[in-house]
Scaffold this motif. Sequence first.
Motif, PDB file in Angstrom:
ATOM      1  N   ARG A  32      48.890 -16.678   1.420  1.00 22.04           N
ATOM      2  CA  ARG A  32      47.543 -16.222   1.042  1.00 22.04           C
ATOM      3  C   ARG A  32      46.573 -16.149   2.216  1.00 22.04           C
ATOM      4  O   ARG A  32      45.633 -15.398   2.191  1.00 22.04           O
ATOM      5  CB  ARG A  32      46.976 -17.085  -0.069  1.00 22.04           C
ATOM      6  N   GLY A  33      46.805 -16.917   3.230  1.00 20.75           N
ATOM      7  CA  GLY A  33      45.901 -16.903   4.364  1.00 20.75           C
ATOM      8  C   GLY A  33      46.190 -15.799   5.369  1.00 20.75           C
ATOM      9  O   GLY A  33      45.436 -15.612   6.308  1.00 20.75           O
ATOM     10  N   LEU A  34      47.271 -15.068   5.175  1.00 27.75           N
ATOM     11  CA  LEU A  34      47.658 -14.066   6.163  1.00 27.75           C
ATOM     12  C   LEU A  34      47.655 -12.629   5.657  1.00 27.75           C
ATOM     13  O   LEU A  34      47.247 -11.726   6.373  1.00 27.75           O
ATOM     14  CB  LEU A  34      49.049 -14.393   6.718  1.00 27.75           C
ATOM     15  N   TYR A  35      48.126 -12.415   4.448  1.00 31.20           N
ATOM     16  CA  TYR A  35      48.295 -11.018   4.022  1.00 31.20           C
ATOM     17  C   TYR A  35      46.974 -10.269   3.898  1.00 31.20           C
ATOM     18  O   TYR A  35      46.935  -9.062   4.089  1.00 31.20           O
ATOM     19  CB  TYR A  35      49.128 -10.886   2.744  1.00 31.20           C
ATOM     20  N   ILE A  36      45.889 -10.969   3.635  1.00 30.45           N
ATOM     21  CA  ILE A  36      44.594 -10.294   3.541  1.00 30.45           C
ATOM     22  C   ILE A  36      44.207  -9.698   4.899  1.00 30.45           C
ATOM     23  O   ILE A  36      43.706  -8.574   4.986  1.00 30.45           O
ATOM     24  CB  ILE A  36      43.492 -11.229   2.987  1.00 30.45           C
ATOM     25  N   TYR A  37      44.480 -10.447   5.967  1.00 28.89           N
ATOM     26  CA  TYR A  37      44.172  -9.958   7.313  1.00 28.89           C
ATOM     27  C   TYR A  37      45.110  -8.814   7.704  1.00 28.89           C
ATOM     28  O   TYR A  37      44.674  -7.785   8.207  1.00 28.89           O
ATOM     29  CB  TYR A  37      44.298 -11.088   8.345  1.00 28.89           C
ATOM     30  N   LEU A  38      46.406  -9.030   7.475  1.00 27.69           N
ATOM     31  CA  LEU A  38      47.380  -8.022   7.859  1.00 27.69           C
ATOM     32  C   LEU A  38      47.188  -6.729   7.073  1.00 27.69           C
ATOM     33  O   LEU A  38      47.220  -5.639   7.651  1.00 27.69           O
ATOM     34  CB  LEU A  38      48.808  -8.557   7.672  1.00 27.69           C
ATOM     35  N   SER A  39      46.956  -6.837   5.780  1.00 31.87           N
ATOM     36  CA  SER A  39      46.773  -5.620   4.983  1.00 31.87           C
ATOM     37  C   SER A  39      45.529  -4.859   5.431  1.00 31.87           C
ATOM     38  O   SER A  39      45.534  -3.632   5.491  1.00 31.87           O
ATOM     39  CB  SER A  39      46.708  -5.936   3.488  1.00 31.87           C
ATOM     40  N   HIS A  40      44.489  -5.588   5.803  1.00 33.05           N
ATOM     41  CA  HIS A  40      43.277  -4.903   6.266  1.00 33.05           C
ATOM     42  C   HIS A  40      43.543  -4.164   7.582  1.00 33.05           C
ATOM     43  O   HIS A  40      43.129  -3.013   7.739  1.00 33.05           O
ATOM     44  CB  HIS A  40      42.118  -5.890   6.435  1.00 33.05           C
ATOM     45  N   LEU A  41      44.241  -4.797   8.500  1.00 32.00           N
ATOM     46  CA  LEU A  41      44.574  -4.127   9.761  1.00 32.00           C
ATOM     47  C   LEU A  41      45.494  -2.938   9.531  1.00 32.00           C
ATOM     48  O   LEU A  41      45.355  -1.903  10.182  1.00 32.00           O
ATOM     49  CB  LEU A  41      45.211  -5.116  10.737  1.00 32.00           C
ATOM     50  N   LEU A  42      46.432  -3.077   8.614  1.00 37.65           N
ATOM     51  CA  LEU A  42      47.341  -1.968   8.320  1.00 37.65           C
ATOM     52  C   LEU A  42      46.585  -0.762   7.749  1.00 37.65           C
ATOM     53  O   LEU A  42      46.913   0.378   8.043  1.00 37.65           O
ATOM     54  CB  LEU A  42      48.435  -2.408   7.346  1.00 37.65           C
TER      55      LEU A  42
END
Length: 135
Positions: A32-42
């Motif tokens: 939960r602490g990572l996919y929000i950042y990665l999805s936004h960058l993607l």
Amino acid sequence: MEKESLMYNISRIYRKLQFCLENKMKEYDLDRGLYIYLSHLLLQGEMNQQELAKAVNRDKAPTARAVERLILMGYIEKIISEEDKRSNKLYITPKAENIKQTLLQTMQTCEDDVLIEFSLEERQTFICLCQKFNK
């Protein structure tokens, strides 16, 4: 009374989405602490760390920790900005690009799972209300 509370209902939706995403993204080590950042960058492309923190509505410290973890995992890289040598730009790597469709489809699947009892019209209304809330 508790089940009628806005806070109660929003937290239930949030927990259901988190549980679904964590279970489906385990093989990629994205919690939960990572996919929000990665999805936004993607979805949005390169940006600096401060822009990312603001975009996902998080403080700088947790964003810095998430960025470092994503770098160590090989999903993003940090490169010194050409325009401002004091600033770093964050870029997705081929490893992240390879899971982009899976991540986006998983997010949609989880959303569909949570909203399964809603009609199409109710889903659209719900999303519109959430967007209005987030303005």
